[in-house]
Design a protein around this motif. Structure first.
Motif, PDB file in Angstrom:
ATOM      1  N   CYS A 187       0.816  -1.213   0.000  1.00 34.44           N
ATOM      2  CA  CYS A 187       0.000   0.000   0.000  1.00 34.44           C
ATOM      3  C   CYS A 187       0.844   1.256   0.000  1.00 34.44           C
ATOM      4  O   CYS A 187       0.443   2.272  -0.518  1.00 34.44           O
ATOM      5  N   SER A 188       2.020   1.193   0.574  1.00 35.77           N
ATOM      6  CA  SER A 188       2.834   2.399   0.683  1.00 35.77           C
ATOM      7  C   SER A 188       3.590   2.730  -0.593  1.00 35.77           C
ATOM      8  O   SER A 188       4.220   3.759  -0.687  1.00 35.77           O
ATOM      9  N   SER A 189       3.520   1.840  -1.582  1.00 37.75           N
ATOM     10  CA  SER A 189       4.242   2.118  -2.817  1.00 37.75           C
ATOM     11  C   SER A 189       3.629   3.280  -3.581  1.00 37.75           C
ATOM     12  O   SER A 189       4.184   3.742  -4.560  1.00 37.75           O
ATOM     13  N   GLY A 190       2.473   3.731  -3.138  1.00 42.18           N
ATOM     14  CA  GLY A 190       1.893   4.950  -3.715  1.00 42.18           C
ATOM     15  C   GLY A 190       0.872   4.668  -4.775  1.00 42.18           C
ATOM     16  O   GLY A 190      -0.300   4.876  -4.581  1.00 42.18           O
ATOM     17  N   GLY A 191       1.287   4.168  -5.928  1.00 42.40           N
ATOM     18  CA  GLY A 191       0.351   3.914  -7.001  1.00 42.40           C
ATOM     19  C   GLY A 191       0.019   5.163  -7.800  1.00 42.40           C
ATOM     20  O   GLY A 191      -0.737   5.105  -8.746  1.00 42.40           O
ATOM     21  N   SER A 192       0.552   6.322  -7.410  1.00 43.42           N
ATOM     22  CA  SER A 192       0.266   7.530  -8.167  1.00 43.42           C
ATOM     23  C   SER A 192       1.155   7.571  -9.411  1.00 43.42           C
ATOM     24  O   SER A 192       2.209   6.960  -9.464  1.00 43.42           O
ATOM     25  N   LEU A 193       0.677   8.268 -10.419  1.00 45.67           N
ATOM     26  CA  LEU A 193       1.409   8.385 -11.671  1.00 45.67           C
ATOM     27  C   LEU A 193       2.613   9.308 -11.506  1.00 45.67           C
ATOM     28  O   LEU A 193       2.589  10.236 -10.700  1.00 45.67           O
ATOM     29  N   GLU A 194       3.632   9.067 -12.313  1.00 47.49           N
ATOM     30  CA  GLU A 194       4.839   9.899 -12.266  1.00 47.49           C
ATOM     31  C   GLU A 194       4.525  11.303 -12.780  1.00 47.49           C
ATOM     32  O   GLU A 194       3.812  11.480 -13.766  1.00 47.49           O
ATOM     33  N   THR A 195       5.065  12.298 -12.088  1.00 48.35           N
ATOM     34  CA  THR A 195       4.903  13.687 -12.506  1.00 48.35           C
ATOM     35  C   THR A 195       6.268  14.301 -12.804  1.00 48.35           C
ATOM     36  O   THR A 195       7.298  13.769 -12.404  1.00 48.35           O
ATOM     37  N   ALA A 196       6.252  15.410 -13.502  1.00 47.48           N
ATOM     38  CA  ALA A 196       7.462  16.186 -13.773  1.00 47.48           C
ATOM     39  C   ALA A 196       7.117  17.661 -13.592  1.00 47.48           C
ATOM     40  O   ALA A 196       5.982  18.084 -13.842  1.00 47.48           O
ATOM     41  N   THR A 197       8.088  18.432 -13.164  1.00 46.19           N
ATOM     42  CA  THR A 197       7.891  19.858 -12.954  1.00 46.19           C
ATOM     43  C   THR A 197       7.476  20.532 -14.262  1.00 46.19           C
ATOM     44  O   THR A 197       8.050  20.257 -15.314  1.00 46.19           O
TER      45      THR A 197
ATOM     46  N   GLU B 259      -4.150  12.555 -20.721  1.00 47.09           N
ATOM     47  CA  GLU B 259      -4.983  11.520 -21.332  1.00 47.09           C
ATOM     48  C   GLU B 259      -5.450  10.535 -20.268  1.00 47.09           C
ATOM     49  O   GLU B 259      -6.520   9.961 -20.378  1.00 47.09           O
ATOM     50  N   ALA B 260      -4.626  10.318 -19.234  1.00 51.38           N
ATOM     51  CA  ALA B 260      -4.989   9.445 -18.110  1.00 51.38           C
ATOM     52  C   ALA B 260      -4.399  10.029 -16.840  1.00 51.38           C
ATOM     53  O   ALA B 260      -3.273  10.510 -16.832  1.00 51.38           O
ATOM     54  N   GLY B 261      -5.174  10.019 -15.771  1.00 50.24           N
ATOM     55  CA  GLY B 261      -4.674  10.516 -14.498  1.00 50.24           C
ATOM     56  C   GLY B 261      -5.300  11.839 -14.103  1.00 50.24           C
ATOM     57  O   GLY B 261      -6.205  12.351 -14.762  1.00 50.24           O
ATOM     58  N   SER B 262      -4.782  12.385 -13.019  1.00 49.21           N
ATOM     59  CA  SER B 262      -5.318  13.615 -12.440  1.00 49.21           C
ATOM     60  C   SER B 262      -4.827  14.854 -13.178  1.00 49.21           C
ATOM     61  O   SER B 262      -3.675  14.913 -13.595  1.00 49.21           O
ATOM     62  N   PRO B 263      -5.689  15.867 -13.294  1.00 48.09           N
ATOM     63  CA  PRO B 263      -5.263  17.125 -13.917  1.00 48.09           C
ATOM     64  C   PRO B 263      -4.349  17.925 -12.991  1.00 48.09           C
ATOM     65  O   PRO B 263      -4.335  17.717 -11.782  1.00 48.09           O
ATOM     66  N   ALA B 264      -3.596  18.828 -13.573  1.00 51.42           N
ATOM     67  CA  ALA B 264      -2.711  19.730 -12.826  1.00 51.42           C
ATOM     68  C   ALA B 264      -3.285  21.141 -12.913  1.00 51.42           C
ATOM     69  O   ALA B 264      -3.979  21.487 -13.874  1.00 51.42           O
ATOM     70  N   TYR B 265      -2.950  21.970 -11.918  1.00 54.58           N
ATOM     71  CA  TYR B 265      -3.560  23.298 -11.803  1.00 54.58           C
ATOM     72  C   TYR B 265      -2.546  24.279 -11.243  1.00 54.58           C
ATOM     73  O   TYR B 265      -1.689  23.919 -10.442  1.00 54.58           O
TER      74      TYR B 265
END
Length: 133
Positions: free
Chosen positions: A10-20, A42-48
């Motif tokens: 569970c602690s591995s996160g599972g969130s998608l990789e992001t870049a600055t 195309e997949a994943g959470s939007p950035a704001y």
């Protein structure tokens, strides 16, 4: 031992990789000093991000300044009279007035803005957008 394995999984996160992701938004050749920008992958959470006075921004997806999900994005930009501090006064006896966009409305929707960006891992992801009428 099984519990440790479950907790570790569970602690591995599972969130998608992001870049600055940083950049600048201009309207009619001048920095847009208010409003916001959103990147939708195309997949994943939007950035704001909120636009700064000089038109610059730094995106966040999961945390402060973590950037955007790696991949192709549609982009929208919103700047209203409220963002500009010029919204009409509200008469307390009526409903809140709808604020007007101070940039062309086409930029305020992912489906009509025609703005895109591709966020790449390990790259300097700097995207500038010059909005025109």
């Amino acid at each position: 031992m099984l519990l440790i394995g479950l907790v570790g999984g569970c602690s591995s996160g599972g969130s998608l990789e992001t870049a600055t992701v940083t950049g600048k938004v201009s309207y009619q050749g001048k920095p847009l000093p208010y409003g916001s920008i959103s990147f939708r992958p195309e997949a994943g959470s939007p950035a704001y991000a909120k636009l700064r006075e000089d038109g610059t921004y730094s995106l966040s997806t999961f945390g402060n300044g973590d950037g955007a999900v790696i991949g192709k994005h549609q982009v929208l930009i919103i700047a209203t009279e409220t963002d500009a501090g010029i919204a009409p006064a509200n008469d307390s006896g009526i409903e809140m007035p709808v604020t007007k966009s101070v940039i062309p409305r086409k930029y305020t929707s992912f489906s009509t803005s025609q703005l895109t960006a591709e966020v790449i891992s390990g790259k300097n992801n700097e995207f500038s957008f010059n909005l025109v009428d």
